[in-house]
Design an enzyme around this catalytic site. Structure first.
Site, PDB file in Angstrom:
ATOM      1  N   GLN A  21      -4.397  -5.238   6.892  1.00 46.97           N
ATOM      2  CA  GLN A  21      -5.407  -6.152   6.327  1.00 46.97           C
ATOM      3  C   GLN A  21      -5.378  -7.524   6.978  1.00 46.97           C
ATOM      4  O   GLN A  21      -6.039  -8.438   6.482  1.00 46.97           O
ATOM      5  CB  GLN A  21      -5.184  -6.305   4.815  1.00 46.97           C
ATOM      6  CG  GLN A  21      -5.408  -5.043   4.019  1.00 46.97           C
ATOM      7  CD  GLN A  21      -6.859  -4.557   4.044  1.00 46.97           C
ATOM      8  OE1 GLN A  21      -7.782  -5.314   4.363  1.00 46.97           O
ATOM      9  NE2 GLN A  21      -7.067  -3.296   3.735  1.00 46.97           N
ATOM     10  N   ASP A  40       3.199  -4.530   7.843  1.00 41.85           N
ATOM     11  CA  ASP A  40       1.975  -3.742   7.722  1.00 41.85           C
ATOM     12  C   ASP A  40       0.815  -4.724   7.903  1.00 41.85           C
ATOM     13  O   ASP A  40       0.526  -5.523   7.017  1.00 41.85           O
ATOM     14  CB  ASP A  40       1.941  -3.071   6.344  1.00 41.85           C
ATOM     15  CG  ASP A  40       0.604  -2.395   6.051  1.00 41.85           C
ATOM     16  OD1 ASP A  40      -0.345  -2.567   6.842  1.00 41.85           O
ATOM     17  OD2 ASP A  40       0.522  -1.710   5.026  1.00 41.85           O
ATOM     18  N   CYS A  56      -4.760   2.549  -3.635  1.00 41.49           N
ATOM     19  CA  CYS A  56      -3.494   3.058  -3.062  1.00 41.49           C
ATOM     20  C   CYS A  56      -2.346   2.083  -3.299  1.00 41.49           C
ATOM     21  O   CYS A  56      -1.463   1.909  -2.448  1.00 41.49           O
ATOM     22  CB  CYS A  56      -3.621   3.352  -1.563  1.00 41.49           C
ATOM     23  SG  CYS A  56      -4.826   4.615  -1.200  1.00 41.49           S
ATOM     24  N   LYS A 114     -10.315  -0.905  10.566  1.00 44.83           N
ATOM     25  CA  LYS A 114     -10.484  -2.078   9.703  1.00 44.83           C
ATOM     26  C   LYS A 114     -10.765  -3.322  10.548  1.00 44.83           C
ATOM     27  O   LYS A 114     -10.818  -4.437  10.042  1.00 44.83           O
ATOM     28  CB  LYS A 114      -9.225  -2.295   8.862  1.00 44.83           C
ATOM     29  CG  LYS A 114      -8.998  -1.179   7.823  1.00 44.83           C
ATOM     30  CD  LYS A 114      -7.767  -1.459   7.016  1.00 44.83           C
ATOM     31  CE  LYS A 114      -7.260  -0.245   6.279  1.00 44.83           C
ATOM     32  NZ  LYS A 114      -8.046   0.106   5.090  1.00 44.83           N
ATOM     33  N   HIS A 168       0.881  -1.179   0.000  1.00 42.81           N
ATOM     34  CA  HIS A 168       0.000   0.000   0.000  1.00 42.81           C
ATOM     35  C   HIS A 168       0.916   1.227   0.000  1.00 42.81           C
ATOM     36  O   HIS A 168       2.025   1.186   0.546  1.00 42.81           O
ATOM     37  CB  HIS A 168      -0.830  -0.051   1.288  1.00 42.81           C
ATOM     38  CG  HIS A 168      -1.920   0.963   1.385  1.00 42.81           C
ATOM     39  ND1 HIS A 168      -1.683   2.273   1.725  1.00 42.81           N
ATOM     40  CD2 HIS A 168      -3.256   0.855   1.217  1.00 42.81           C
ATOM     41  CE1 HIS A 168      -2.843   2.927   1.753  1.00 42.81           C
ATOM     42  NE2 HIS A 168      -3.810   2.093   1.451  1.00 42.81           N
TER      43      HIS A 168
END
Ligand code: PMP
Length: 400
Positions: A197, A194, A358, A220, A117
Site C-alpha cells: 500500500q 510489506d 484481509c 496496486k 494484511h
C-alpha cells in the site's frame, strides 16, 4: 493528469458515471500500460532467457530492462536484489518460507505487527508452526498507531525477523518503518516491509530505509495483475535456499544433484509473466512522469477534503485516525452493516470495498464485523469526493 488516460473511467454503471474508490484493492490501468500488453502479445511474445532467436532475445532484453527500472525506482543497490514474483503475497511467502527454512528454528521468535494484511501474517504463522517457533505481535492504539514502546520489549536473543507493513490497507496508518528498522537492527534482526500500500503513494528508497526485504504488487501501482517484486539484500538472498524448484533457477541438474542459478534467477523458477513485467515498466514510467510525491499529495488532499465532509454525516465513525495517514478511509455509519452501505453506494455508481479487508485481527481489535473503505488514486478528483459524499448523504436515511 488527464483522466482520459484511464479508459475504464469512462465506464457507466447502472447508467451513472463510475466513481472508482477501491484503489487499495487494485488501481486502474493507464492506456500506456494497456498498450504495452497489446504490443507485447502482438509483436514480442516469446519465452525469455533460454532462446537464441530474435524474439526471445528481444523479450529478454525488455524484461531485464524493467528489472533495472525497478531497481532504480526503489533505489536498490543492485539489480540482482530485485526478484519478480506474482505479487506481494508470493513475495512474502517466498521470504517466510526460504528465510524461515534457513534461519528460523525451534524456539525462535518472529515479530509481526497486529495490523498486518493476512498476506503478512499467515505465512509467518505457517513457518512458525512448521518450525516450532513463536510469533509476538506489536499492538496498536485505538487511533491505529503501533506501540513502539511495547515493540522494543518484544526482542530477545531468539528474535529472527520483524515483519510490518509500510501502510495499513485497512487503517491507512503510515507506519514509522525507518524507526522500526533501526530498532530491529540494533538487535541485529532483519526487517521485512510489506509495501503493497505504499509504493504507489510514497517515494520508496530501500537503501535509505535500510530494510532487508521490501515486497509489493504491480496491480496496486497502475501495472497489470500477475506481477510483483521481492526486494532483498544480497547478504540474505545469497544465503537463502530457493523457494521453488524448476526451470530457470538451476545452474546444473544431474539425476543425483542440482546446483542453483545466480541471483536473482535462483528465486525465479518457471516462466514469468513477461508481458505483465513489461506492463510494470510502463506503470513505473507513468508514475515517474506524474511524480510519486505529487500523487501522494493529491490523494491526501482528496482524503482530507472527504474526511471533512464525511464528519457531518450522522453516525459516522472512522476506523483508523492516526496522525500519519495515507489516503485510505475506513468507516462505519451507525449500526449499519458495511455490506449494506457498500451495496447502496454501488447502486449510485460508487465503488468502495466492504468487509474485513484481509485483516480479521484488526476487526477483532475493534469488535466490528468489517468496515467500508474508500481509497484514492492519482485519477480521483474533488468531483469524485463530492459524488461519494452526496451518495452517502442519500443512503443514510435508508440505513435507519
Ligand atoms: N499487503 C497489503 C498491505 C495489502 O493491502 C495487500 C492487498 N490487499 C497485500 C498485502 C496482498 O497483495 P496481493 O493480493 O497483490 O498479493
Amino acid at each position: 493528469m488527464q483522466q482520459s488516460q484511464f479508459p475504464i473511467l469512462r465506464t457507466k454503471v447502472y447508467d451513472r458515471p463510475l466513481i472508482y474508490l477501491d484503489n487499495a484493492a487494485t488501481t486502474q490501468k493507464p492506456q500506456s500500460v494497456i498498450d504495452v500488453l497489446t504490443s507485447y502479445y502482438t509483436s514480442l511474445n516469446s519465452n525469455i532467457h533460454r532462446g537464441t532467436h530474435y524474439l526471445a532475445t528481444a523479450a529478454t532484453e525488455r524484461f531485464e530492462e524493467v528489472r533495472r527500472k525497478v531497481c532504480s525506482f526503489i533505489n536498490a543497490a543492485d539489480r540482482t536484489e530485485v526478484v519478480f514474483t506474482r505479487g506481494t503475497t508470493e513475495s512474502i511467502n517466498l521470504v517466510a518460507s526460504s528465510f524461515g527454512e534457513r534461519f528460523i528454528g525451534e524456539g525462535d521468535e518472529v515479530i509481526v505487527s497486529a495490523m498486518e494484511h493476512h498476506s503478512d501474517m499467515v505465512p509467518w504463522q505457517m513457518v512458525c508452526e512448521r518450525k516450532g517457533a513463536k510469533i509476538k505481535y506489536i499492538p496498536f492504539s485505538d487511533e491505529g498507531v503501533l506501540d513502539l514502546d511495547i515493540y522494543k520489549t518484544l526482542f530477545s536473543e531468539k528474535t529472527r525477523i520483524v515483519a510490518v507493513n509500510h501502510v495499513s490497507n485497512t487503517l491507512g496508518t503510515v507506519n514509522p518503518v525507518a524507526e522500526i528498522i533501526k530498532i530491529a537492527h540494533s538487535h541485529d534482526v532483519p526487517v521485512l516491509i510489506d509495501g503493497a500500500q505504499s509504493v504507489a503513494h510514497i517515494p520508496v528508497d530501500v537503501q535509505a530505509l535500510d530494510c532487508d526485504f521490501y515486497c509489493f504488487s504491480g496491480h496496486k501501482m497502475y501495472a497489470p495483475m500477475g506481477v510483483g517484486v521481492m526486494y532483498g539484500k544480497r547478504r540474505w538472498l545469497d544465503e537463502m535456499p530457493p523457494y521453488q524448484g524448476g526451470g530457470e533457477m538451476i545452474k546444473d541438474v544431474t539425476l543425483e544433484k542440482t546446483t542453483y542459478n545466480e541471483l536473482p534467477f535462483k528465486f525465479e523458477a518457471g516462466t514469468p509473466s513477461v508481458g505483465d513485467v513489461l506492463g510494470l515498466g510502463a506503470a513505473i514510467d507513468f508514475m515517474l512522469t506524474e511524480g510519486v510525491e505529487n500523487i501522494g499529495r493529491h490523494e491526501m488532499e482528496l482524503h482530507d477534503y472527504a474526511v471533512e465532509r464525511m464528519r457531518n454525516i450522522e453516525g459516522m465513525r472512522f476506523i483508523g485516525t492516526a496522525p500519519q495517514k495515507a489516503a485510505v478511509i475506513s468507516f462505519l455509519i451507525g449500526n449499519a452493516h458495511p455490506y449494506d452501505v457498500g451495496t447502496l453506494l454501488d447502486k449510485l455508481g460508487v465503488a468502495v470495498r466492504t468487509g474485513h479487508h484481509c485483516t480479521q485481527p484488526i476487526m477483532d481489535r475493534y469488535g466490528i464485523p468489517g468496515t467500508v473503505r474508500a481509497s484514492f488514486a492519482v485519477y480521483n478528483t474533488r468531483d469524485d469526493v463530492d459524488a461519494f459524499v452526496n451518495a452517502l448523504n442519500r443512503i443514510v436515511p435508508m440505513l435507519s
